[in-house]
Design a protein around this motif. Structure first.
Motif, PDB file in Angstrom:
ATOM      1  N   GLY A  16       0.800  -1.225   0.000  1.00 43.22           N
ATOM      2  CA  GLY A  16       0.000   0.000   0.000  1.00 43.22           C
ATOM      3  C   GLY A  16       0.830   1.272   0.000  1.00 43.22           C
ATOM      4  O   GLY A  16       2.069   1.237   0.040  1.00 43.22           O
ATOM      5  N   ILE A  17       0.129   2.402  -0.011  1.00 41.19           N
ATOM      6  CA  ILE A  17       0.792   3.704   0.032  1.00 41.19           C
ATOM      7  C   ILE A  17       1.524   3.892   1.358  1.00 41.19           C
ATOM      8  O   ILE A  17       2.634   4.431   1.400  1.00 41.19           O
ATOM      9  CB  ILE A  17      -0.246   4.827  -0.181  1.00 41.19           C
ATOM     10  N   THR A 183      -1.671   0.495  -5.998  1.00 40.59           N
ATOM     11  CA  THR A 183      -1.709  -0.148  -4.688  1.00 40.59           C
ATOM     12  C   THR A 183      -2.646  -1.347  -4.764  1.00 40.59           C
ATOM     13  O   THR A 183      -3.231  -1.635  -5.801  1.00 40.59           O
ATOM     14  CB  THR A 183      -2.229   0.818  -3.603  1.00 40.59           C
ATOM     15  N   ARG A 221       3.709   3.723  -6.541  1.00 44.65           N
ATOM     16  CA  ARG A 221       3.463   4.186  -5.171  1.00 44.65           C
ATOM     17  C   ARG A 221       4.725   4.738  -4.502  1.00 44.65           C
ATOM     18  O   ARG A 221       4.645   5.623  -3.636  1.00 44.65           O
ATOM     19  CB  ARG A 221       2.836   3.072  -4.326  1.00 44.65           C
TER      20      ARG A 221
END
Length: 292
Positions: A16-17, A183, A221
């Motif tokens: 994820g971010i 993501t 990302r």
């Protein structure tokens, strides 16, 4: 000797971010503190040597426990708080499961509110910054995202007022208007299907492709994190920082276009002509049946 600077980022699961953000803060010599859900796998943070704690932003005690842990680690200072934890919910507005959306609001909107409420004293003491991760979804009426869009619009407008209120206290507040970023936020929505009998049933195949898609042209990302972190460390950052795929066009049209500028674009993009044709046919059949 200058003290160590600390950045706390919520929602740092693998892929994820948040993970990209804590790694970028670490690369810049800042002590990054990540959070993971109680059941989330932590190998990616352990491998990177990043400090992490367990957190559920929907539970008051969990936030308070995190505050105690962070306070001990940082001696009461926090230079950056990034509210990154969030989930998606993909569904037409008329078929919305309100209970599911209430949970999303609890994470995407009330989560940041809880974090700022409990951590503001540490941020003020450090003359630090709050970074709220918004989305172009909070700007445009992206189909099947009415509820998610609503959470981001709410966060962005709350963040606006927070910025004005925190300025006299020496705290900067930055709202990130994120474009499409690569993501795994969509993975938990891939199972979703239109309910039986939905007016949108003629687009069931298109909806399935939408929830299982791999976004094209999404921003990497880690590149996103590099730019967001840089903004968060500025002495005078922008109130809103637009970054990610499609943000340039969307910012221009939102600034200079008319309110319904998106309607025809999204009509074509989501094949709404097919839906209208099916609906017209359905209404004609019902009218003919009613006249028999």
């Amino acid at each position: 000797m200058p003290r160590t600077k600390f950045a706390l980022v919520t929602g740092c699961g693998r892929g994820g971010i948040g993970e990209a953000l804590v790694k970028e803060y670490t690369r810049r010599g800042i002590h990054a503190i990540a959070t993971l859900l109680p059941q989330e796998e932590s190998g990616h943070l352990l491998e990177a040597g990043i400090t992490f704690f367990r957190l559920d932003v929907t539970i008051e005690k969990s936030v308070l426990d995190l505050k105690d842990s962070v306070h001990k680690l940082t001696n009461g200072h926090l230079d950056v708080l990034v509210n990154c934890a969030g989930i998606a919910y993909t569904m037409t507005a008329i078929d919305t499961d309100v209970v599911a959306v209430q949970r999303m609001f609890d994470i995407n909107v009330f989560g940041p509110m809880r974090m700022v409420h409990h951590f503001h004293d540490m941020i003020i003491r450090s003359a630090g910054a709050v970074v709220n991760i918004g989305s172009i979804g909070g700007i445009i009426p992206y189909l099947y995202g009415a509820s998610y869009n609503a959470t981001k619009a709410a966060l962005q407008h709350w963040s606006n007022t927070l910025r004005v209120e925190m300025a006299p206290l020496g705290v900067k507040v930055i709202t990130i208007i994120s474009g499409e970023v690569s993501t795994n936020i969509l993975k938990n929505d891939a199972h979703r299907r239109l309910p039986e009998g939905s007016y949108y049933s003629p687009l069931a195949e298109e909806f399935h492709r939408h929830v299982t898609r791999t976004p094209r042209g999404a921003t990497n990302r880690f590149k996103y994190a590099e730019n967001v972190v840089a903004q968060s460390l500025k002495s005078s950052p922008p109130a809103w920082f637009w970054y990610g795929s499609f943000t340039g066009m969307i910012r221009f049209l939102d600034t200079f276009g008319w309110r319904t500028v998106w309607d025809s674009m999204l009509w074509r993009m989501f094949n709404l002509g097919k839906l209208k044709q099916a609906h017209t046919l359905r209404m004609s059949k019902e009218a003919a049946f009613g006249n028999e």
